[in-house]
Design a protein around this motif. Structure first.
Motif, mmCIF file in Angstrom:
data_model
loop_
_atom_site.group_PDB
_atom_site.id
_atom_site.type_symbol
_atom_site.label_atom_id
_atom_site.label_comp_id
_atom_site.label_asym_id
_atom_site.label_seq_id
_atom_site.Cartn_x
_atom_site.Cartn_y
_atom_site.Cartn_z
ATOM 1 N N ARG A 1 0.831 -1.200 0.000
ATOM 2 C CA ARG A 1 0.000 0.000 0.000
ATOM 3 C C ARG A 1 0.869 1.256 0.000
ATOM 4 N NH1 ARG A 1 1.832 3.183 3.558
ATOM 5 N NH2 ARG A 1 1.597 2.861 5.787
ATOM 6 N N GLY A 2 2.166 1.116 -0.281
ATOM 7 C CA GLY A 2 3.065 2.253 -0.226
ATOM 8 C C GLY A 2 3.951 2.167 1.007
ATOM 9 N N ARG B 1 -6.022 -0.138 -1.014
ATOM 10 C CA ARG B 1 -4.623 -0.091 -1.454
ATOM 11 C C ARG B 1 -4.361 1.172 -2.267
ATOM 12 N NH1 ARG B 1 -3.829 -4.189 -5.995
ATOM 13 N NH2 ARG B 1 -5.241 -2.629 -6.891
ATOM 14 N N ASP B 2 -5.196 1.424 -3.270
ATOM 15 C CA ASP B 2 -4.991 2.586 -4.140
ATOM 16 C C ASP B 2 -5.210 3.891 -3.375
ATOM 17 O OD1 ASP B 2 -4.489 0.804 -6.167
ATOM 18 O OD2 ASP B 2 -6.516 0.915 -7.005
ATOM 19 N N LYS C 1 -2.108 4.525 -1.127
ATOM 20 C CA LYS C 1 -0.941 4.944 -1.918
ATOM 21 C C LYS C 1 -1.043 6.431 -2.251
ATOM 22 C CE LYS C 1 0.538 0.629 -4.093
ATOM 23 N NZ LYS C 1 0.759 -0.099 -5.364
ATOM 24 N N SER D 1 1.472 9.324 -0.635
ATOM 25 C CA SER D 1 2.245 10.071 -1.623
ATOM 26 C C SER D 1 1.991 11.569 -1.483
ATOM 27 C CB SER D 1 1.878 9.601 -3.032
ATOM 28 O OG SER D 1 2.560 10.347 -4.011
#
Length: 322
Positions: free
Chosen positions: A161-162, A293-294, A297, A301
């Motif tokens: 997930r980053g 997840r997306d 991320k 970020s």
């Protein structure tokens, strides 16, 4: 029908394994203590062996009881998932998802994200607990968790997930009063608030350009609550060597916190959303995990973008396998 085929009796058994108390398990099921006792006694009679040692308080499982629990927990979970799937039908997406996440993240950021998801899937509800641990998944206390390592267990499905970025920071007031630490050895002269919770291991080493240096702190206070550390650092009560970026990006941009120890960091850790292989078969779990997840991320970020004009996040990311 033999008691061994009674799923409700096995559910009572699993609850008693967890609570260690006949009265607490009775409360779980809204039944009498005597009913709990009869259910367990019926299982033991049918097996011809004891499941619990009656001489210990709280109750302790016998070896047979331990084996029974390891077998029955996943079977009960699969039965629950079967019923849920049949009740949902092929088109409807509904039901509950139990999440295990870091408490600090839940307190500050989780609710708006779940509301975003509920706009798309209003019939899915959430139960948020745990602390972000693989055991919450393996022991069927949660359906989905976020952890700071990649599990090697074959029973686990995982997605990156980053990364978590950690920043050494202090308030301007603290720096003015005690000076700016430039090297990990300078920490011996400072009051350090060090995370000691269960989400990740305490920071013992800082890294700069591939060189490792032990963080030898003078006046050290270990704190298990990351939000307590955040507030204390903002209040000028000490410094942190590894405050998660998500909890300080805006404060760094606003000048309320100042990055310290130039170039020295606890390297970022790749984090993972995880579930069990049996939970992965449930459609609502798969859809939420991929969306989450997306979403994470993007969220993490954005925090790095906020802080980049004031502090350059490390390029290297560490992936721990457990």
């Amino acid at each position: 029908m033999t008691k061994l085929n009674d799923l409700n009796a096995w559910r009572i058994f699993v609850s008693l394994c967890r609570t260690g108390s006949f009265s607490d398990t009775a409360a779980d099921f809204d039944i009498d203590v005597s009913t709990v006792s009869r259910s367990i006694g019926g299982l033991e009679k049918a097996l011809g062996q004891d499941l619990f040692s009656r001489n210990s308080r709280p109750l302790q499982l016998t070896q047979v009881g331990e084996r029974a629990r390891s077998h029955i927990v996943p079977l009960l979970q699969m039965h629950n998932e079967m019923i849920s799937d049949l009740q949902q039908g092929s088109s409807q997406l509904s039901g509950k998802i139990r999440l295990s996440l870091a408490p600090g993240f839940v307190t500050r950021f989780m609710m708006p994200m779940l509301m975003e998801f509920n706009v798309m899937y209003p019939d899915i509800s959430f139960e948020v607990g745990g602390g972000g641990a693989i055991q919450d998944i393996l022991q069927y206390r949660s359906d989905i968790a976020v952890v700071t390592y990649k599990p090697k267990d074959a029973r686990i499905v995982s997605f990156s997930r980053g990364r978590n970025v950690y920043v050494p920071v202090a308030s301007p007031e603290y720096i003015k009063k005690y000076g700016m630490p430039l090297h990990p050895r300078d920490l011996v002269n400072h009051r350090v608030l060090l995370y000691s919770g269960t989400v990740r291991n305490p920071t013992k080493v800082l890294v700069k350009n591939g060189v490792e240096e032990e963080a030898v702190c003078g006046n050290i206070m270990k704190v298990a609550n990351i939000l307590a550390i955040r507030k204390s650092v903002l209040d000028g009560m000490g410094l942190a060597v590894d405050l998660p970026l998500i909890h300080c990006a805006e404060e760094i941009a606003a000048g309320k916190l100042i990055p310290i120890l130039p170039g020295w960091v606890n390297p970022p850790h790749e984090c993972f959303i995880i579930t069990s292989t049996s939970h992965w078969r449930v459609r609502r779990h798969r859809i939420f995990m991929e969306w989450f997840r997306d979403r994470l991320k993007k969220f993490f970020s954005q925090k790095e973008d906020i802080v980049r004009p004031y502090w350059e996040p490390p390029r290297e990311t560490v992936t721990r396998e457990v």
